[in-house]
Design an enzyme around this catalytic site. Structure first.
Site, short mmCIF file in Angstrom:
data_model
loop_
_atom_site.label_atom_id
_atom_site.label_comp_id
_atom_site.label_asym_id
_atom_site.label_seq_id
_atom_site.Cartn_x
_atom_site.Cartn_y
_atom_site.Cartn_z
N ALA A 227 0.82 -1.22 0.00
CA ALA A 227 0.00 0.00 0.00
C ALA A 227 0.85 1.26 0.00
O ALA A 227 0.33 2.36 -0.27
CB ALA A 227 -0.92 0.01 1.21
N GLY A 229 3.32 1.90 -2.09
CA GLY A 229 3.73 2.30 -3.43
C GLY A 229 4.68 1.32 -4.08
O GLY A 229 4.74 0.14 -3.72
N GLY A 255 0.67 -8.51 -7.39
CA GLY A 255 2.06 -8.30 -7.81
C GLY A 255 2.33 -8.83 -9.20
O GLY A 255 3.12 -8.26 -9.96
N ASP A 256 1.66 -9.92 -9.55
CA ASP A 256 1.81 -10.49 -10.89
C ASP A 256 1.19 -9.58 -11.94
O ASP A 256 1.75 -9.39 -13.03
CB ASP A 256 1.16 -11.88 -10.96
CG ASP A 256 1.62 -12.77 -9.82
OD1 ASP A 256 2.80 -12.68 -9.44
OD2 ASP A 256 0.79 -13.53 -9.29
#
Length: 316
Positions: A227, A229, A255-256
């Site tokens: 969260a 960045g 993330g992928d």
């Protein structure tokens, strides 16, 4: 074309519960459930396909779960290059409660033999290191039977064929691969701290850690700070970005999706970082491990700057 390789793919079953907690030792009734093809590289391919990019997923697959995984991917328009293995492909379970809390149970997956490991490397070397392959994204944990040096060997083979390589893994496998000079590595904050052996309290600490990975061989470091960045550290410069999110529904595969957005936008520079942030922010607002389409993206919610807030604390 962007090729992904996932050494330990999975079927991901997600249950959404209406209440605010998972009651251990009791019967919990889900209000919805879904099954998605999973594994970090698989998710990258799914996000790339949703964005209109051509992609092929290279996977070791075994058993009925492996057959279903391949079928689900092909139904989504993703080419699958499967390497048969004797073990059954794993099934992971996620439980999301009404307050957004996520509980995951990840199976270990099959143990690959030396012959199966060699076949996986040979498939990549033979079919996916020549002209027409822009990036090869190697993602996720290594299954039993593969040593930490496996990714390093793969990076060397891909570079010898002229393709660029993105690596999203952690621990000994990440450290072993750095000397092979992957074109980009994508740790999260916890993985970045583990790689340098110390806690990271601020954005400046994360930038210093990313710089260490570059000194060890990574050409770029795309560091996801959750969260707080995302950072991009490269020879051309360093950038920091954030993206506003209304409601977090599930962070599975976020993330992928970020890595897919980064590679799909060229894999370098602030524009690619902005794309990574937009894709990751869109993914956390979708159920399960659903990957975002262009309609889900909110580029105006993204802010990228070269003026990095070094003193900003992490984990606020």
């Amino acid at each position: 074309m962007i090729v992904t390789i996932t050494p330990n793919p999975s079927l991901d079953r997600t249950y959404e519960l209406p209440g605010s907690s998972l009651r251990l030792g009791e019967v919990n009734r889900a209000e919805s459930d879904r099954v998605d093809p999973g594994g970090k590289g698989v998710n990258v391919s799914r996000a790339l396909t949703a964005a209109g990019h051509r992609t092929t997923a290279v996977l070791p697959l075994g058993g009925l779960s492996g057959e279903l995984l391949a079928r689900l991917l092909r139904e989504q328009g993703i080419d699958v290059a499967s390497v048969p293995v004797a073990g059954e492909s794993r099934i992971n379970v996620s439980v999301v409660t009404g307050d957004g809390a996520l509980t995951k149970i990840n199976a270990p997956g099959p143990e690959l033999s030396a012959a199966e490991s060699a076949a996986l490397l040979a498939t990549v070397r033979r079919d996916f290191t020549g002209p027409g392959v822009d990036w090869l994204a190697c993602c996720g944990s290594l299954p039993r039977g593969l040593t930490p040096a496996w990714y390093a060997e793969l990076v060397g083979q891909v570079h010898s064929g002229g393709a660029r390589i993105a690596l999203d893994t952690s621990g000994p496998a990440l450290l072993a691969a750095l000397a092979a000079r992957p074109d980009v590595v994508k740790p999260n904050a916890e993985e970045l701290a583990e790689a340098v052996g110390r806690p990271l309290a601020t954005v400046g600490d994360a930038l210093d850690a990313a710089g260490e990975l570059r000194k060890r061989g990574a050409r770029q470091v795309l560091a996801s700070l959750g969260a707080d960045g995302m950072l991009l550290a490269a020879e051309e410069g360093n950038w920091f970005g954030t993206a506003s999110v209304d409601v977090v529904r599930s962070d599975v595969g976020a993330g992928d999706a970020s890595l897919a957005g980064f590679l799909g936008a060229g894999g370098a520079g602030p524009e690619a970082l902005a794309s990574a942030l937009a894709h990751g922010a869109a993914a956390v607002q979708l159920p399960g491990s659903v990957m975002p389409s262009p309609a889900d993206l909110r580029p105006l919610a993204v802010r990228v700057t070269a003026d990095i807030p070094l003193e900003r604390p992490l984990g606020r």
